[in-house]
Motif scaffolding. Structure first.
Motif, short mmCIF file in Angstrom:
data_model
loop_
_atom_site.label_atom_id
_atom_site.label_comp_id
_atom_site.label_asym_id
_atom_site.label_seq_id
_atom_site.Cartn_x
_atom_site.Cartn_y
_atom_site.Cartn_z
N VAL A 1 0.84 -1.20 0.00
CA VAL A 1 0.00 0.00 0.00
C VAL A 1 0.87 1.25 0.00
N SER A 2 1.88 1.28 0.86
CA SER A 2 2.76 2.44 0.96
C SER A 2 3.54 2.66 -0.32
N LEU A 3 4.04 1.57 -0.89
CA LEU A 3 4.87 1.66 -2.09
C LEU A 3 4.05 2.16 -3.28
N VAL A 4 2.82 1.68 -3.39
CA VAL A 4 1.97 2.12 -4.50
C VAL A 4 1.68 3.61 -4.39
N ARG A 5 1.46 4.09 -3.18
CA ARG A 5 1.21 5.51 -2.99
C ARG A 5 2.42 6.35 -3.39
N GLN A 6 3.62 5.82 -3.15
CA GLN A 6 4.84 6.55 -3.49
C GLN A 6 5.13 6.51 -4.99
N LEU A 7 5.00 5.33 -5.59
CA LEU A 7 5.51 5.12 -6.94
C LEU A 7 4.46 5.26 -8.04
N ARG A 8 3.18 5.15 -7.70
CA ARG A 8 2.10 5.25 -8.68
C ARG A 8 2.34 4.34 -9.89
N PRO A 9 2.44 3.04 -9.67
CA PRO A 9 2.66 2.12 -10.80
C PRO A 9 1.39 1.94 -11.63
N ASP A 10 1.54 1.31 -12.77
CA ASP A 10 0.40 0.98 -13.63
C ASP A 10 -0.23 -0.35 -13.24
N VAL A 11 0.60 -1.29 -12.82
CA VAL A 11 0.14 -2.65 -12.49
C VAL A 11 0.80 -3.09 -11.19
N VAL A 12 0.03 -3.80 -10.36
CA VAL A 12 0.56 -4.43 -9.15
C VAL A 12 0.30 -5.93 -9.23
N LEU A 13 1.34 -6.73 -9.03
CA LEU A 13 1.17 -8.17 -8.90
C LEU A 13 1.14 -8.47 -7.41
N MET A 14 -0.02 -8.93 -6.92
CA MET A 14 -0.30 -9.00 -5.49
C MET A 14 -0.50 -10.44 -5.02
N ASP A 15 0.35 -10.86 -4.08
CA ASP A 15 0.11 -12.14 -3.41
C ASP A 15 -1.11 -11.98 -2.50
N VAL A 16 -1.86 -13.06 -2.29
CA VAL A 16 -3.07 -12.96 -1.46
C VAL A 16 -2.73 -13.04 0.02
N ARG A 17 -1.90 -13.99 0.39
CA ARG A 17 -1.64 -14.24 1.81
C ARG A 17 -0.27 -13.69 2.18
N MET A 18 -0.29 -12.55 2.87
CA MET A 18 0.93 -11.87 3.28
C MET A 18 0.80 -11.39 4.71
N PRO A 19 1.94 -11.11 5.37
CA PRO A 19 1.90 -10.61 6.76
C PRO A 19 1.29 -9.22 6.85
N GLU A 20 0.97 -8.84 8.08
CA GLU A 20 0.43 -7.52 8.46
C GLU A 20 -0.98 -7.33 7.92
N ILE A 21 -1.13 -7.08 6.65
CA ILE A 21 -2.46 -7.12 6.04
C ILE A 21 -2.36 -7.97 4.78
N ASP A 22 -3.43 -8.73 4.50
CA ASP A 22 -3.34 -9.64 3.35
C ASP A 22 -3.60 -8.89 2.05
N GLY A 23 -3.50 -9.63 0.95
CA GLY A 23 -3.65 -9.01 -0.36
C GLY A 23 -5.04 -8.45 -0.62
N ILE A 24 -6.05 -9.03 0.04
CA ILE A 24 -7.42 -8.53 -0.14
C ILE A 24 -7.55 -7.14 0.45
N ARG A 25 -7.11 -6.98 1.71
CA ARG A 25 -7.20 -5.67 2.35
C ARG A 25 -6.29 -4.66 1.65
N ALA A 26 -5.11 -5.12 1.22
CA ALA A 26 -4.21 -4.22 0.51
C ALA A 26 -4.84 -3.74 -0.79
N THR A 27 -5.51 -4.64 -1.49
CA THR A 27 -6.21 -4.27 -2.72
C THR A 27 -7.27 -3.23 -2.45
N GLU A 28 -8.06 -3.44 -1.41
CA GLU A 28 -9.11 -2.48 -1.04
C GLU A 28 -8.51 -1.10 -0.75
#
Length: 228
Positions: free
Chosen positions: A43-70
């Motif tokens: 989430v933090s990196l996307v806000r900084q870098l403004r990429p076009d595409v994110v390849l997102m794993d679903v199950r990750m520490p802290e917050i999972d890929g679903i919450r990160a996507t939201e």
């Protein structure tokens, strides 16, 4: 978006990120601009870098890929296209990520050329990524015996036909050929469908179509419609 598709990788396994980077950076017009090991970092990196595409794993520490996507898609500005990268195709987590706004998903065992094609396709956002697989998830987790949603009555006949063909995974040019209209006309209909259904993109339109009962499991595209 520039000619180069800028990509962020989010996966808690360094070896996975390294393998993805090697494949993508070797391709003309694709560039990995950042890596994240947790959902929060993504989430933090996307806000900084403004990429076009994110390849997102679903199950990750802290917050999972679903919450990160939201969180990524709920932030101000033009959001990136998010592709879930997963080990298991028939996974309720993947379906929840699609409901949250992910544009599609890709299996970790996919061939390198499929990965590259998927990134280019979602960056262009003209068609649905692996429509049969997305429909299979919607059949399994999303189909409901529900009364028609209010937006259904607001669709014109042609918009309804376009939505059914979108569910079938057809790109704009294919829909145009099927319906005997121009691509520009199809783009207008697609925009109207997204606006009326409240869907962010074609993938979410498929999910909404199933969850509202507009499309029944096992039934996708019907014949082209004339009319309104």
């Amino acid at each position: 978006m520039s000619d180069t598709v800028r990509i962020v990788l989010a996966d808690d396994e360094r070896m996975v990120r390294t393998a993805l980077r090697v494949i993508l950076d070797a391709e003309d017009g694709l560039e990995v601009v950042g890596e994240a090991a947790t959902g929060a970092e993504a989430v933090s990196l996307v806000r900084q870098l403004r990429p076009d595409v994110v390849l997102m794993d679903v199950r990750m520490p802290e917050i999972d890929g679903i919450r990160a996507t939201e969180q990524i898609l709920g932030a101000p500005g033009t959001p990136p296209r998010i592709v879930v990268v997963t080990t298991f195709e028939n996974d309720s987590y993947v379906y929840e990520a699609l409901r949250a706004g992910a544009a599609g998903f890709l299996l970790k065992r996919a061939a390198a050329e499929d990965l590259v094609q998927a990134v280019r396709l979602v960056a262009r956002s003209d068609s649905l990524l692996f429509p049969a697989a997305v429909r299979g998830l919607a059949d399994r987790y999303g189909a409901r015996q529900a009364p028609a949603a209010p937006w259904v009555a607001r669709l014109t006949d042609r918009e309804a036909a376009v939505l059914r063909l979108m569910v079938a995974g057809l790109a704009n040019a294919e829909i145009a050929g099927r319906m005997g209209v121009g691509v520009a006309t199809v783009k207008t209909h697609v925009a109207a469908v997204l606006a009326k259904t409240g869907a962010r993109d074609r993938t979410q339109a498929v999910i909404v179509a199933y969850e509202s009962g507009f499309v029944a499991p096992g039934r996708t595209a019907g014949p082209p419609a004339g009319g309104r």
